[in-house]
Design a protein around this motif. Sequence first.
Motif, PDB file in Angstrom:
ATOM      1  N   ASP A 166       0.814  -1.218   0.000  1.00 12.96           N
ATOM      2  CA  ASP A 166       0.000   0.000   0.000  1.00 12.96           C
ATOM      3  C   ASP A 166       0.845   1.264   0.000  1.00 12.96           C
ATOM      4  O   ASP A 166       1.891   1.340   0.665  1.00 12.96           O
ATOM      5  CB  ASP A 166      -0.904   0.021   1.240  1.00 12.96           C
ATOM      6  N   THR A 167       0.372   2.244  -0.726  1.00 11.14           N
ATOM      7  CA  THR A 167       0.996   3.580  -0.718  1.00 11.14           C
ATOM      8  C   THR A 167       0.023   4.616  -0.167  1.00 11.14           C
ATOM      9  O   THR A 167       0.369   5.787  -0.041  1.00 11.14           O
ATOM     10  CB  THR A 167       1.420   3.995  -2.146  1.00 11.14           C
ATOM     11  N   THR A 168      -1.204   4.182   0.119  1.00 10.98           N
ATOM     12  CA  THR A 168      -2.222   5.051   0.706  1.00 10.98           C
ATOM     13  C   THR A 168      -2.576   4.503   2.089  1.00 10.98           C
ATOM     14  O   THR A 168      -2.188   3.381   2.435  1.00 10.98           O
ATOM     15  CB  THR A 168      -3.479   5.091  -0.181  1.00 10.98           C
ATOM     16  N   PRO A 169      -3.320   5.260   2.915  1.00 11.05           N
ATOM     17  CA  PRO A 169      -3.628   4.820   4.282  1.00 11.05           C
ATOM     18  C   PRO A 169      -4.285   3.449   4.343  1.00 11.05           C
ATOM     19  O   PRO A 169      -5.100   3.087   3.505  1.00 11.05           O
ATOM     20  CB  PRO A 169      -4.578   5.908   4.783  1.00 11.05           C
ATOM     21  N   ILE A 170      -3.911   2.679   5.370  1.00  9.11           N
ATOM     22  CA  ILE A 170      -4.536   1.397   5.666  1.00  9.11           C
ATOM     23  C   ILE A 170      -4.926   1.409   7.130  1.00  9.11           C
ATOM     24  O   ILE A 170      -4.585   2.340   7.858  1.00  9.11           O
ATOM     25  CB  ILE A 170      -3.585   0.213   5.359  1.00  9.11           C
ATOM     26  N   GLY A 171      -5.641   0.402   7.579  1.00 11.80           N
ATOM     27  CA  GLY A 171      -6.131   0.383   8.950  1.00 11.80           C
ATOM     28  C   GLY A 171      -5.055   0.636   9.987  1.00 11.80           C
ATOM     29  O   GLY A 171      -4.146  -0.176  10.151  1.00 11.80           O
ATOM     30  N   GLY A 172      -5.159   1.758  10.679  1.00  9.71           N
ATOM     31  CA  GLY A 172      -4.208   2.100  11.738  1.00  9.71           C
ATOM     32  C   GLY A 172      -2.967   2.822  11.277  1.00  9.71           C
ATOM     33  O   GLY A 172      -2.179   3.297  12.100  1.00  9.71           O
ATOM     34  N   LEU A 173      -2.746   2.942   9.961  1.00  7.29           N
ATOM     35  CA  LEU A 173      -1.539   3.605   9.448  1.00  7.29           C
ATOM     36  C   LEU A 173      -1.911   4.596   8.352  1.00  7.29           C
ATOM     37  O   LEU A 173      -2.452   4.205   7.319  1.00  7.29           O
ATOM     38  CB  LEU A 173      -0.556   2.584   8.867  1.00  7.29           C
ATOM     39  N   GLU A 174      -1.599   5.853   8.594  1.00  6.47           N
ATOM     40  CA  GLU A 174      -1.889   6.863   7.570  1.00  6.47           C
ATOM     41  C   GLU A 174      -0.810   6.895   6.497  1.00  6.47           C
ATOM     42  O   GLU A 174      -1.086   7.155   5.316  1.00  6.47           O
ATOM     43  CB  GLU A 174      -2.017   8.245   8.215  1.00  6.47           C
ATOM     44  N   HIS A 175       0.448   6.605   6.916  1.00  6.65           N
ATOM     45  CA  HIS A 175       1.562   6.626   5.961  1.00  6.65           C
ATOM     46  C   HIS A 175       2.356   5.325   6.066  1.00  6.65           C
ATOM     47  O   HIS A 175       3.417   5.269   6.694  1.00  6.65           O
ATOM     48  CB  HIS A 175       2.484   7.827   6.245  1.00  6.65           C
ATOM     49  N   PRO A 176       1.845   4.250   5.467  1.00 10.63           N
ATOM     50  CA  PRO A 176       2.551   2.965   5.550  1.00 10.63           C
ATOM     51  C   PRO A 176       3.863   2.975   4.770  1.00 10.63           C
ATOM     52  O   PRO A 176       3.932   3.512   3.672  1.00 10.63           O
ATOM     53  CB  PRO A 176       1.552   1.986   4.924  1.00 10.63           C
ATOM     54  N   LEU A 177       4.885   2.369   5.381  1.00  2.76           N
ATOM     55  CA  LEU A 177       6.160   2.196   4.688  1.00  2.76           C
ATOM     56  C   LEU A 177       6.051   1.019   3.724  1.00  2.76           C
ATOM     57  O   LEU A 177       5.133   0.212   3.805  1.00  2.76           O
ATOM     58  CB  LEU A 177       7.273   1.940   5.710  1.00  2.76           C
ATOM     59  N   GLN A 178       6.992   0.918   2.830  1.00  5.45           N
ATOM     60  CA  GLN A 178       6.982  -0.192   1.884  1.00  5.45           C
ATOM     61  C   GLN A 178       7.571  -1.449   2.534  1.00  5.45           C
ATOM     62  O   GLN A 178       8.574  -1.383   3.238  1.00  5.45           O
ATOM     63  CB  GLN A 178       7.757   0.164   0.625  1.00  5.45           C
ATOM     64  N   PRO A 179       6.934  -2.596   2.311  1.00  2.52           N
ATOM     65  CA  PRO A 179       7.408  -3.838   2.924  1.00  2.52           C
ATOM     66  C   PRO A 179       8.681  -4.357   2.268  1.00  2.52           C
ATOM     67  O   PRO A 179       8.986  -4.033   1.118  1.00  2.52           O
ATOM     68  CB  PRO A 179       6.241  -4.804   2.677  1.00  2.52           C
ATOM     69  N   PRO A 197     -17.638  -3.072   6.401  1.00  6.68           N
ATOM     70  CA  PRO A 197     -17.653  -2.144   5.253  1.00  6.68           C
ATOM     71  C   PRO A 197     -17.193  -0.731   5.599  1.00  6.68           C
ATOM     72  O   PRO A 197     -16.613  -0.039   4.753  1.00  6.68           O
ATOM     73  CB  PRO A 197     -19.129  -2.148   4.827  1.00  6.68           C
ATOM     74  N   LEU A 198     -17.413  -0.318   6.851  1.00  3.45           N
ATOM     75  CA  LEU A 198     -16.977   1.030   7.246  1.00  3.45           C
ATOM     76  C   LEU A 198     -15.458   1.118   7.350  1.00  3.45           C
ATOM     77  O   LEU A 198     -14.887   2.193   7.212  1.00  3.45           O
ATOM     78  CB  LEU A 198     -17.613   1.427   8.579  1.00  3.45           C
ATOM     79  N   THR A 199     -14.792  -0.014   7.597  1.00  9.73           N
ATOM     80  CA  THR A 199     -13.328   0.006   7.645  1.00  9.73           C
ATOM     81  C   THR A 199     -12.722   0.125   6.252  1.00  9.73           C
ATOM     82  O   THR A 199     -11.528   0.405   6.111  1.00  9.73           O
ATOM     83  CB  THR A 199     -12.785  -1.276   8.318  1.00  9.73           C
ATOM     84  N   GLN A 200     -13.552  -0.103   5.220  1.00 13.29           N
ATOM     85  CA  GLN A 200     -13.073  -0.035   3.837  1.00 13.29           C
ATOM     86  C   GLN A 200     -13.536   1.226   3.114  1.00 13.29           C
ATOM     87  O   GLN A 200     -13.157   1.454   1.968  1.00 13.29           O
ATOM     88  CB  GLN A 200     -13.597  -1.253   3.057  1.00 13.29           C
ATOM     89  N   ILE A 201     -14.326   2.045   3.782  1.00 16.90           N
ATOM     90  CA  ILE A 201     -15.053   3.105   3.093  1.00 16.90           C
ATOM     91  C   ILE A 201     -14.150   4.220   2.552  1.00 16.90           C
ATOM     92  O   ILE A 201     -14.511   4.906   1.597  1.00 16.90           O
ATOM     93  CB  ILE A 201     -16.144   3.687   4.027  1.00 16.90           C
ATOM     94  N   TYR A 202     -12.982   4.391   3.131  1.00 17.98           N
ATOM     95  CA  TYR A 202     -12.065   5.446   2.670  1.00 17.98           C
ATOM     96  C   TYR A 202     -11.090   4.936   1.600  1.00 17.98           C
ATOM     97  O   TYR A 202     -10.281   5.709   1.074  1.00 17.98           O
ATOM     98  CB  TYR A 202     -11.272   6.009   3.856  1.00 17.98           C
ATOM     99  N   ASN A 258     -13.531   9.585   5.159  1.00 15.14           N
ATOM    100  CA  ASN A 258     -12.079   9.642   5.018  1.00 15.14           C
ATOM    101  C   ASN A 258     -11.383   8.822   6.102  1.00 15.14           C
ATOM    102  O   ASN A 258     -12.028   8.278   7.006  1.00 15.14           O
ATOM    103  CB  ASN A 258     -11.596  11.099   5.050  1.00 15.14           C
ATOM    104  N   PHE A 259     -10.072   8.749   5.990  1.00 14.49           N
ATOM    105  CA  PHE A 259      -9.271   7.938   6.906  1.00 14.49           C
ATOM    106  C   PHE A 259      -9.427   8.397   8.356  1.00 14.49           C
ATOM    107  O   PHE A 259      -9.616   7.570   9.263  1.00 14.49           O
ATOM    108  CB  PHE A 259      -7.802   8.010   6.487  1.00 14.49           C
ATOM    109  N   ALA A 260      -9.367   9.702   8.599  1.00 12.54           N
ATOM    110  CA  ALA A 260      -9.431  10.220   9.969  1.00 12.54           C
ATOM    111  C   ALA A 260     -10.745   9.850  10.649  1.00 12.54           C
ATOM    112  O   ALA A 260     -10.755   9.374  11.791  1.00 12.54           O
ATOM    113  CB  ALA A 260      -9.245  11.739   9.958  1.00 12.54           C
ATOM    114  N   ASN A 261     -11.858  10.056   9.959  1.00  9.33           N
ATOM    115  CA  ASN A 261     -13.155   9.721  10.549  1.00  9.33           C
ATOM    116  C   ASN A 261     -13.322   8.221  10.745  1.00  9.33           C
ATOM    117  O   ASN A 261     -13.930   7.772  11.720  1.00  9.33           O
ATOM    118  CB  ASN A 261     -14.287  10.260   9.665  1.00  9.33           C
ATOM    119  N   THR A 262     -12.781   7.431   9.816  1.00 12.77           N
ATOM    120  CA  THR A 262     -12.861   5.979   9.949  1.00 12.77           C
ATOM    121  C   THR A 262     -12.086   5.503  11.169  1.00 12.77           C
ATOM    122  O   THR A 262     -12.563   4.640  11.923  1.00 12.77           O
ATOM    123  CB  THR A 262     -12.307   5.287   8.687  1.00 12.77           C
TER     124      THR A 262
END
Length: 291
Positions: free
Chosen positions: A63-76, A179-184, A264-268
């Motif tokens: 991922d290069t966009t926010p994921i659950g719990g991480l707004e700026h994920p690093l590359q694996p 579904p709300l965890t995926q909405i953003y 958006n990510f923040a509200n989620t």
Amino acid sequence: MKKTSSTLQLLRLPFSFFLMPVYWFALSQVVDRDWGRALLIFVILHGLVYPASNGYNSYMDRDTTPIGGLEHPLQPTRRLFWVSLIMDGSALVLGCFIGPYFVIGLAVYILASRAYSYRGIRLKKYPFIGWLTVISCQGALVFFLVFQGSHKVGALLESLTVPPEAMLACSLLLGGFYPLTQIYQHEADRKDGVKTLSLVLGYRGSFIFTGLIYGVAFLILAHYLIFTYLEFKEFYVLATCMLPVIVYFMIWAVKVWRNPEEANFANTMRMNLLASVCTNAGFIAILVIGS
């Protein structure tokens, strides 16, 4: 150093908190508890299995966009892949101290999690199959593992008599919220070829779906706690703990209805955190009342 920080971040250890309510609910329903076994199960699930699943998913998704719990994920890196395998292996070895049913169930969970993320299978790209995989494993299966495994060794009959209503309620509570965890992530999922349930339902549909499934889940919980076991106090405590979640959900739904950018990510993450705190508090309260 960069590899280490990336691996540690993408395991998303704090994210296990969001999956904790099922553990507390299952433990609260065990009459003859073995607290040592219960503690070991907690470590296996929240310290090894869930983070390993997060890490493997991140390794596959990149991922290069926010994921659950991480707004700026690093590359694996490749290290993340091996760490996730080692953690899974360690979980299965430790599971042997609980028993064969636990190890088999744990193996099913791990394999399903891998099938969900693995590019060659990728269950997550199928909206309903992916949804059913998540809720059946993180809900009903985890309830079974905790309930069955936390009984004292001599209480074999009780440990195998798992309450089906409770398992179903756990799956629906997760299934309604999922579904709300995926909405953003709609745009990111489209680009990745993943058709999530939230993407199929749309912004408004995701909230309607969540409200309906949550309603059914609470009806099942009410029947299970009040009419089956006469646990009036426990249900009222849980319902009270969930009030802030319902209020925030309704406020957020109105905002998204008027402006989809509010999804958006923040509200989620606010919704995630509030729901987790309140649900954990409710099920821990049930555990304390019944102890």
